[in-house]
Write an enzyme that holds these catalytic residues in place. Structure first.
Site, PDB file in Angstrom:
ATOM      1  N   LYS A 211       0.865  -1.189   0.000  1.00 58.18           N
ATOM      2  CA  LYS A 211       0.000   0.000   0.000  1.00 58.18           C
ATOM      3  C   LYS A 211       0.896   1.231   0.000  1.00 58.18           C
ATOM      4  CE  LYS A 211      -4.005  -1.551   2.579  1.00 58.18           C
ATOM      5  NZ  LYS A 211      -4.707  -1.154   3.791  1.00 58.18           N
ATOM      6  N   HIS A 214       2.355   6.656   2.996  1.00 60.54           N
ATOM      7  CA  HIS A 214       1.776   8.005   2.988  1.00 60.54           C
ATOM      8  C   HIS A 214       2.488   8.942   3.959  1.00 60.54           C
ATOM      9  CE1 HIS A 214      -0.294   6.922   6.637  1.00 60.54           C
ATOM     10  NE2 HIS A 214      -0.890   5.908   6.038  1.00 60.54           N
ATOM     11  N   HIS A 217       3.354   7.896   7.421  1.00 63.29           N
ATOM     12  CA  HIS A 217       4.527   7.040   7.575  1.00 63.29           C
ATOM     13  C   HIS A 217       5.807   7.871   7.474  1.00 63.29           C
ATOM     14  CE1 HIS A 217       1.540   4.004   5.843  1.00 63.29           C
ATOM     15  NE2 HIS A 217       1.679   3.702   7.110  1.00 63.29           N
TER      16      HIS A 217
END
Ligand code: ARG
Length: 683
Positions: A211, A214, A217
């Site tokens: 994933k 973003h 993170h």
């Protein structure tokens, strides 16, 4: 006074901390006595082939004790002064010396003195302003400080320039990267160093495989890396842990998707991006199939309402569901949960390749994790044990076939309710965290654990800590802390989707690449470092709780308090050193008494504060505490260059000034390293 400036017998052990990559889930750590130079970790890193070495931090500690707990005059020059001040005032007022010591504070601006005592904090029944005047008036003549002055309820202390200069510059030039660090802070028992260091787990970054990586993170990575550094230079044993999102139905989806769209070569070459592509494609399939399934469900619903026969439609629906990707993913994930070797092998391959790639990007940010944990690693026994404890403690209850915790019944109204076990018996994100917290406690016996996670998960972590407490692990819960942070707004890149850190860094680095670094040996590497510094400094400007707008132009500018400005300040000092053609190892023998100008005096006063800034940062846990100090220093430096010229000055003045600038460069370098930045020497 316990420690006179020149006569203090100094016993300072200096270590260089070196971290090895973990061979198992546990990391090997080595304390190398003496200052060993580890410029390259290539021999140890060969197996993981990190592109850049992760710089080691230095650490010093002392076995010379002050009578005052927490006071380390041999490590922190300001402690010499605090001890002196506290001792004299104690004699005068009869207040215990350690009480006064604890209240002698640093100042935010130099015009308020080098240290200041708010006398009201001494809890003496007397008008504070009167008391301040009295304390100031009764202070004996001192070699170290000017006669103190009272300002309202404060007593202000100014250091005499000469002894301060000699101590501070002498120490910085000798201790170098270790200046400001204090390994005694992290001792389990300060009176008995043989008990060893305190242990802290810092869990940060924690992206989800396949994933997008973003902004949450990104911030977690930057802040977590910084926290790991702070605790390291305060002498803690730091375990850096990455808790990957690497388990769940989506991995079944991914595995099946890989069968349709995957490509072995592409996977090995660029696992993160390839897996993400697969993920997007298979998700598109799922949404395609979702339409007809939803439609059928609607039809069945309306028919049922009219009491019509739905048997045929239901059969049709069952068929559709049976062949749907979603259902296949569920089955695949079930086989993973059941430990089916083939299913696990593919998942493990995805995980391992992704970790290899993560490692390379983290190395660009000067970060290496000791442990790659993740949701997949949590044993089901840990979770079952937790259910049992909750049940026994009367914390959990069943609700519509699921097991829940209703926090409102346990004195935590704001935490609402949380599902612990789904109707189908499967655990959730929270459940795994409950298993993880106890597993980590059993495995590491940590003194403290920090979770660096975005504010969006405030509720999640509050629920985690509360459940832990309610389960009967009150002490464990009290050792855990959530370090949260606000959102980054508008983080998109020119090339569109952000899939991993590389995508975030790419545009910034490209921007820096436009500038020509003529003097630089490796312009590509310098552009990379400057780009990363830009992103990190923008992130660390302001308090953690505040969000900010991701602004490419602002962060890469040389104007204002930016990353490039900080790097420029460092490179300029390096360049000055080269141009001076002086032997840097001789600077410690310079005649510091020639540094009489106000600019020089003030710069020394600021450099003296660095150990206190680090101590304070260990309390605030805010990168801005370090950053704003560094900007204060670089501003002061840039106004000094015209006044305190090196080139063209008399040889002894030249050497003394160079010693001052070299000390400033060292402290700037130390500060940047703690923030996780790689200071450049040329640009
Ligand atoms: N992987 C999670 C996410 O991306 C973050 C994990 C935070 N740590 C934890 N122990 N829950 O949202």
């Amino acid at each position: 006074m316990g420690h006179c400036l020149s006569g203090a017998r100094r016993f300072t052990a200096i270590f260089s901390l070196l971290r090895f990559p973990p061979t198992t889930s546990r990391s090997l750590k080595c304390l190398i006595p003496h200052r060993a130079q580890f410029t390259s970790r290539s021999s140890i890193m060969a197996s993981t082939s990190l592109p850049a070495s992760v710089a080691a931090l230095s650490l010093q500690s002392t076995d010379q004790r002050s009578e005052i707990p927490g006071c380390f005059p041999t490590l922190n020059p300001m402690d010499i002064y605090r001890e002196h001040i506290a001792t004299e005032i104690s004699k005068n007022l009869g207040v215990p010396v350690e009480k006064i010591y604890a209240r002698v504070a640093w100042t935010n601006t130099l015009d308020k003195g080098d240290l200041s005592l708010p006398v009201a904090s001494l809890q003496i029944k007397k008008n504070p302003a009167e008391l301040a005047s009295e304390v100031a008036a009764n202070f004996p003549a001192s070699d170290l400080i000017h006669p103190p002055t009272a300002l309202g309820p404060h007593v202000q202390f100014f250091c005499k320039p000469q002894p301060l200069r000699n101590t501070v510059l002498g120490r910085i030039l000798k201790e170098k990267a270790a200046y400001g660090t204090n390994g005694n802070q992290g001792q389990k028992d300060p009176s008995d160093p043989s008990k060893g260091q305190k242990k802290i787990i810092i869990e940060f970054s924690s992206p989800n495989i396949a994933k997008p990586f973003h902004a949450g993170h990104l911030r977690s990575t930057i802040i977590g890396g910084f926290l790991a550094n702070i605790y390291t230079v305060m002498g803690w044993n730091v375990i850096k842990m990455n808790y990957l999102g690497d388990w769940g139905k989506q991995y079944g989806l991914l595995a099946n998707g890989f069968k349709y769209f995957g490509n072995e070569d592409a996977l090995v070459k660029d696992p993160i991006n390839h897996l993400f592509d697969v993920y997007v494609k298979v998700n598109a399939l799922v949404s395609e199939q979702d339409g007809p399934i939803k439609e059928l469900k609607e039809q069945i619903k309306t028919k049922k309402e009219k009491s019509e026969d739905v048997a045929e439609l239901e059969a049709q629906l069952a068929k559709l569901v049976d062949v749907s990707e979603d259902e296949k993913a569920r089955r695949y994930f079930k086989s993973m949960e059941d430990g089916e070797p083939e299913a696990l092998a593919l998942w493990r391959k995805f995980r391992e390749l992704s970790i290899e790639k993560y490692k390379q990007t983290y190395a660009r940010l000067n970060i290496d994790f000791d442990v790659y944990s993740g949701e997949s690693q949590i044993k089901s026994e840990s979770m079952t044990d937790a259910y049992k404890l909750m049940e026994k403690a009367g914390v959990s209850e069943s609700s519509e076939g699921a097991v829940i915790v209703d926090f409102t019944k346990h004195g935590a109204k704001k935490l609402g309710k949380a599902i612990i076990v789904r109707k189908d018996g499967t655990p959730l994100y929270l459940t795994r965290d409950i298993g993880a917290i106890t597993e980590r406690d059993d495995e590491y016996h940590f003194d403290k654990m920090i979770y660096v996670v975005a504010s969006q998960q405030d509720l999640h972590l509050a629920q985690l800590f509360k459940v832990t407490e309610l389960m009967g692990h009150k002490d464990l819960a009290s050792r855990c802390q959530h370090i949260n942070f606000g959102m980054v707004r508008g983080m998109s890149t020119r090339k569109g989707t952000v899939k991993f850190l590389d995508d975030i860094l790419r545009d910034v680095v490209m921007k820096k690449n436009d500038v020509k670094y003529a003097q630089v040996e490796d312009p590509v590497k310098t552009a990379d470092t400057l780009g990363i510094t830009s992103v990190m400094v923008q992130d660390m400007t302001g308090k953690r709780v505040n969000g900010y707008d991701f602004n490419l132009d602002a962060m890469t500018s040389f104007e204002g308090d930016t990353g490039p400005y900080l790097q420029y300040a460092h490179a300029r000092l390096c360049s000055m050193t080269r141009k001076s053609e002086l032997d840097v190892n001789e600077l410690v023998n310079a005649n510091f008494d020639l540094l009489t100008e106000q600019h020089a005096v003030d710069l020394v006063r600021l450099l003296a504060q660095w150990p206190d800034v680090l101590l304070n940062t260990a309390k605030t846990l805010e990168p801005i505490t370090v950053l704003s100090y560094l900007f204060r220093m670089t501003h002061m430096l840039s106004s000094s260059y015209d006044v305190l010229k090196v080139i063209g000055s008399e040889p002894d003045v030249k050497q003394a000034r160079m010693a001052l600038y070299a000390s400033a460069r060292q402290v700037l370098n130390n500060g940047m390293r703690v923030l996780g930045l790689n200071p450049v020497e040329r640009m």
